[in-house]
Design a protein around this motif. Structure first.
Motif, PDB file in Angstrom:
ATOM      1  N   HIS A 191       0.813  -1.227   0.000  1.00  0.00           N
ATOM      2  CA  HIS A 191       0.000   0.000   0.000  1.00  0.00           C
ATOM      3  C   HIS A 191       0.842   1.270   0.000  1.00  0.00           C
ATOM      4  CE1 HIS A 191      -3.026  -2.935   0.779  1.00  0.00           C
ATOM      5  NE2 HIS A 191      -2.650  -3.127   2.021  1.00  0.00           N
ATOM      6  N   ILE A 192       2.117   1.154  -0.341  1.00  0.00           N
ATOM      7  CA  ILE A 192       2.968   2.353  -0.372  1.00  0.00           C
ATOM      8  C   ILE A 192       2.465   3.346  -1.418  1.00  0.00           C
ATOM      9  CG2 ILE A 192       4.696   1.594  -2.079  1.00  0.00           C
ATOM     10  CD1 ILE A 192       6.831   2.670  -0.104  1.00  0.00           C
ATOM     11  N   GLU A 193       1.721   2.843  -2.412  1.00  0.00           N
ATOM     12  CA  GLU A 193       1.137   3.711  -3.432  1.00  0.00           C
ATOM     13  C   GLU A 193       0.244   4.769  -2.798  1.00  0.00           C
ATOM     14  OE1 GLU A 193      -1.727   3.326  -7.424  1.00  0.00           O
ATOM     15  OE2 GLU A 193      -1.179   1.540  -6.281  1.00  0.00           O
ATOM     16  N   TYR A 194      -0.460   4.399  -1.715  1.00  0.00           N
ATOM     17  CA  TYR A 194      -1.396   5.323  -1.078  1.00  0.00           C
ATOM     18  C   TYR A 194      -0.779   6.074   0.103  1.00  0.00           C
ATOM     19  CZ  TYR A 194      -4.578   2.321  -3.682  1.00  0.00           C
ATOM     20  OH  TYR A 194      -5.192   1.606  -4.669  1.00  0.00           O
ATOM     21  N   LEU A 195       0.252   5.491   0.715  1.00  0.00           N
ATOM     22  CA  LEU A 195       0.805   6.076   1.931  1.00  0.00           C
ATOM     23  C   LEU A 195       2.146   6.764   1.718  1.00  0.00           C
ATOM     24  CD1 LEU A 195      -0.365   3.135   4.112  1.00  0.00           C
ATOM     25  CD2 LEU A 195      -1.029   5.495   4.476  1.00  0.00           C
ATOM     26  N   GLY A 196       2.706   6.644   0.515  1.00  0.00           N
ATOM     27  CA  GLY A 196       3.849   7.457   0.133  1.00  0.00           C
ATOM     28  C   GLY A 196       5.208   6.933   0.501  1.00  0.00           C
ATOM     29  N   SER A 197       5.354   6.309   1.666  1.00  0.00           N
ATOM     30  CA  SER A 197       6.662   5.854   2.128  1.00  0.00           C
ATOM     31  C   SER A 197       6.458   4.859   3.254  1.00  0.00           C
ATOM     32  CB  SER A 197       7.488   7.036   2.637  1.00  0.00           C
ATOM     33  OG  SER A 197       6.890   7.574   3.805  1.00  0.00           O
ATOM     34  N   GLN A 198       7.550   4.179   3.637  1.00  0.00           N
ATOM     35  CA  GLN A 198       7.455   3.293   4.794  1.00  0.00           C
ATOM     36  C   GLN A 198       7.194   4.083   6.072  1.00  0.00           C
ATOM     37  OE1 GLN A 198      11.043   0.653   3.834  1.00  0.00           O
ATOM     38  NE2 GLN A 198       9.645  -0.791   4.820  1.00  0.00           N
ATOM     39  N   GLU A 199       7.665   5.310   6.126  1.00  0.00           N
ATOM     40  CA  GLU A 199       7.335   6.161   7.264  1.00  0.00           C
ATOM     41  C   GLU A 199       5.824   6.343   7.373  1.00  0.00           C
ATOM     42  OE1 GLU A 199       9.005   7.438   9.660  1.00  0.00           O
ATOM     43  OE2 GLU A 199      11.105   7.254   9.068  1.00  0.00           O
ATOM     44  N   GLY A 200       5.190   6.561   6.235  1.00  0.00           N
ATOM     45  CA  GLY A 200       3.742   6.701   6.226  1.00  0.00           C
ATOM     46  C   GLY A 200       3.045   5.424   6.647  1.00  0.00           C
ATOM     47  N   ILE A 201       3.583   4.281   6.212  1.00  0.00           N
ATOM     48  CA  ILE A 201       3.010   2.987   6.597  1.00  0.00           C
ATOM     49  C   ILE A 201       3.172   2.775   8.099  1.00  0.00           C
ATOM     50  CG2 ILE A 201       3.242   0.493   6.305  1.00  0.00           C
ATOM     51  CD1 ILE A 201       4.126   1.136   3.371  1.00  0.00           C
ATOM     52  N   PHE A 202       4.347   3.102   8.627  1.00  0.00           N
ATOM     53  CA  PHE A 202       4.598   2.988  10.069  1.00  0.00           C
ATOM     54  C   PHE A 202       3.584   3.829  10.854  1.00  0.00           C
ATOM     55  CE2 PHE A 202       6.827   4.844  13.799  1.00  0.00           C
ATOM     56  CZ  PHE A 202       6.996   3.690  14.547  1.00  0.00           C
ATOM     57  N   ALA A 203       3.381   5.061  10.425  1.00  0.00           N
ATOM     58  CA  ALA A 203       2.435   5.936  11.118  1.00  0.00           C
ATOM     59  C   ALA A 203       1.029   5.357  11.072  1.00  0.00           C
ATOM     60  CB  ALA A 203       2.467   7.334  10.506  1.00  0.00           C
ATOM     61  N   ALA A 204       0.648   4.787   9.916  1.00  0.00           N
ATOM     62  CA  ALA A 204      -0.705   4.247   9.768  1.00  0.00           C
ATOM     63  C   ALA A 204      -0.903   2.993  10.612  1.00  0.00           C
ATOM     64  CB  ALA A 204      -0.984   3.956   8.298  1.00  0.00           C
ATOM     65  N   LYS A 205       0.068   2.092  10.614  1.00  0.00           N
ATOM     66  CA  LYS A 205      -0.071   0.855  11.384  1.00  0.00           C
ATOM     67  C   LYS A 205      -0.115   1.120  12.885  1.00  0.00           C
ATOM     68  CE  LYS A 205       0.089  -2.045   7.870  1.00  0.00           C
ATOM     69  NZ  LYS A 205      -1.119  -2.812   7.465  1.00  0.00           N
ATOM     70  N   THR A 206       0.699   2.073  13.335  1.00  0.00           N
ATOM     71  CA  THR A 206       0.785   2.327  14.774  1.00  0.00           C
ATOM     72  C   THR A 206      -0.374   3.175  15.302  1.00  0.00           C
ATOM     73  OG1 THR A 206       2.318   4.166  14.348  1.00  0.00           O
ATOM     74  CG2 THR A 206       3.287   2.020  14.888  1.00  0.00           C
ATOM     75  N   GLU A 207      -1.313   3.560  14.434  1.00  0.00           N
ATOM     76  CA  GLU A 207      -2.542   4.206  14.912  1.00  0.00           C
ATOM     77  C   GLU A 207      -3.263   3.330  15.932  1.00  0.00           C
ATOM     78  OE1 GLU A 207      -3.520   6.518  10.688  1.00  0.00           O
ATOM     79  OE2 GLU A 207      -4.784   4.859  11.369  1.00  0.00           O
ATOM     80  N   MET A 208      -3.063   2.020  15.830  1.00  0.00           N
ATOM     81  CA  MET A 208      -3.701   1.078  16.750  1.00  0.00           C
ATOM     82  C   MET A 208      -3.365   1.369  18.208  1.00  0.00           C
ATOM     83  SD  MET A 208      -2.882  -2.975  17.134  1.00  0.00           S
ATOM     84  CE  MET A 208      -3.470  -3.490  15.529  1.00  0.00           C
TER      85      MET A 208
END
Length: 457
Positions: A191-208
């Motif tokens: 899903h990096i296409e939607y979140l831009g970077s692994q930093e963005g993925i990290f931020a999204a996953k850790t919302e939990m």
């Protein structure tokens, strides 16, 4: 039963943040598909890409629904709760339902291995508790509520998978679940296409983590460089509430003394956070499955299970659907891993194939939602086939052609369509081969698996 949660329309309106129009009796169930509506059901019409569920409200009532939500006034005379957004209201209702029953809850997210890890946790917890788990791919904004609405007073533990494509989605799902344990398997490139970077993925996953129960803990892959920040307290989340797992003895839960049993799986010693150690038989191949076993074991400790129950639950694990499913014919072994794909998972699957007997053939399809990273990541997978000395590589799809390019001198071919690939299989595969088939869900490579199964030598 649902009537314990929503005794009347007023209770539904209060929980959903809406206004009751009309009256109804106790609500027995909550559904988003009018075909599932029965006596006492609350029907929640969801607006999708193709269909607006409001069009099926009357049909839900003819099937026995007692009440509906709506984001517009209804002139039918049927009782309804008027809300601003039916999806948001559905999630609020699910949160109330979960809070009412309140079982020990584990939420699982991550870029790779969510479903395998969820299934392993459920297998372990089922040795001592009545477990509810996410079924199939119901891990999204409507799927998690559907899972929650299956809770009743017999459920002692819930294992809920959470998927996402965009920022904010895990936040909404975790608000519903309020997990006692929040598992994050890794931070990859899905899903990096939607979140831009692994930093963005990290931020999204850790919302939990903002929605863990007051005494809840984060259980994270301590070998992942992004998730290590949590253990060090660099993310702002308190490090005292983080448990790490992986393959380093510095972690809270770790594995060593690993014996590779090929396609039969592996045996490893698991060192648990309470100081216990156990020797576990993990019945599915792949180093990542040892990680899943560690998570299952750690959750077992947190749920109060014994070492013997944890060991038995790991041994009882079986793959869900087309995830590293081994199909053995008299002349051929097929590794069906067609459920989905991203670069780390592709490389893990290839490492399993590299241990297989006979000639080792990889059939790989497109990995999707990789955005500008697509060509690089596809080429990396191709390079992995060369490094692992895979005997032959065949790709299908326009993006997967980069896998074929990255493989260099590895024998094989690139096909544009699955039909072309299937037509060529009889000339590719021979008795004694082991064939791995893997690609993104949209590639539907289960048709290739079926065609392999029908080959006659």
């Amino acid at each position: 039963m649902g009537s314990e949660v929503f005794r009347n329309g007023t209770a539904v309106a209060e929980a959903a943040g809406g206004r009751l129009c009309g009256q109804c009796g106790p609500i027995q169930s909550v559904v988003i598909d009018d075909r599932e509506a029965g006596p006492g059901a609350l029907y929640v019409p969801i607006i999708g890409e193709r269909l607006d569920g409001h069009a099926f409200i009357e049909r839900a009532f003819t099937r026995g629904a007692a009440l509906t939500l709506a984001d517009r006034p209804l002139a039918s005379g049927r009782p309804y709760v008027l809300v601003d957004d039916t999806l948001d209201a559905l999630q609020k209702l699910a949160g109330r339902w979960k809070a009412h029953y309140g079982p020990f809850t584990v939420a699982v997210t991550g870029s790779v291995g969510k479903t395998s890890t969820k299934e392993m946790i459920a297998s372990v917890l089922a040795e001592g508790l009545h477990v509810l788990k996410t079924q199939g791919n119901l891990n999204n904004q409507t799927g998690v509520p559907k899972t929650v609405f299956r809770m009743d007073d017999t459920v002692e533990a819930a294992v809920i998978e959470m998927g996402m494509n965009h920022a904010g989605e895990i936040d909404r799902l975790a608000r519903i679940a309020v997990p006692d344990v929040g598992v994050i398997t890794n931070i990859g490139t899905a899903h990096i296409e939607y979140l831009g970077s692994q930093e963005g993925i990290f931020a999204a996953k850790t919302e939990m983590l903002a929605h863990l129960a007051p005494a809840g803990v984060a259980l994270v892959n301590g070998d992942d460089p992004f998730l290590q920040r949590l253990a060090r307290g660099e993310s702002g989340f308190p490090s005292r509430r983080v448990l790490t797992y992986g393959f380093s003895p510095d972690l809270d839960v770790y594995a060593d003394e690993i014996t590779d049993n090929g396609l039969a799986g592996s045996t490893a010693t698991l060192h648990l956070q309470n100081g216990d150690s156990l020797r576990a038989e993990i019945p599915v191949p792949g180093r990542y499955m040892i990680g899943s076993a560690l998570v299952g074991a750690a959750c077992g400790v947190l749920a109060g299970l014994s070492a013997e129950q944890i060991r038995a639950g790991i041994a009882a694990y079986r793959p869900a659907g087309s995830r590293m499913r081994l199909i053995e014919k008299a002349e051929l072994r097929i590794i069906d891993d067609t459920y989905n794909a991203n670069a780390p998972a592709m490389k893990e699957a290839l490492a399993v194939l590299a241990q297989a007997p006979g000639r080792r053939i990889a059939v790989l399809g497109d990995m999707r939602e990789l955005g500008s990273e697509s060509e690089r990541l596809h080429r990396e997978v191709g390079e992995t086939t060369r490094e692992l000395a895979i005997d032959a590589l065949y790709t299908v799809g326009l993006q997967a052609a980069a896998i074929r390019d990255g493989a260099g001198s590895v024998p094989g071919n690139a096909f544009r369509t699955q039909d072309e690939l299937i037509a060529a299989l009889a000339g590719i595969v021979r008795p004694g081969d082991t064939v791995l088939v893997k690609g993104s869900r949209g590639m539907a490579l289960e048709h290739t698996v079926a065609a392999l199964g029908e080959l006659v030598f």
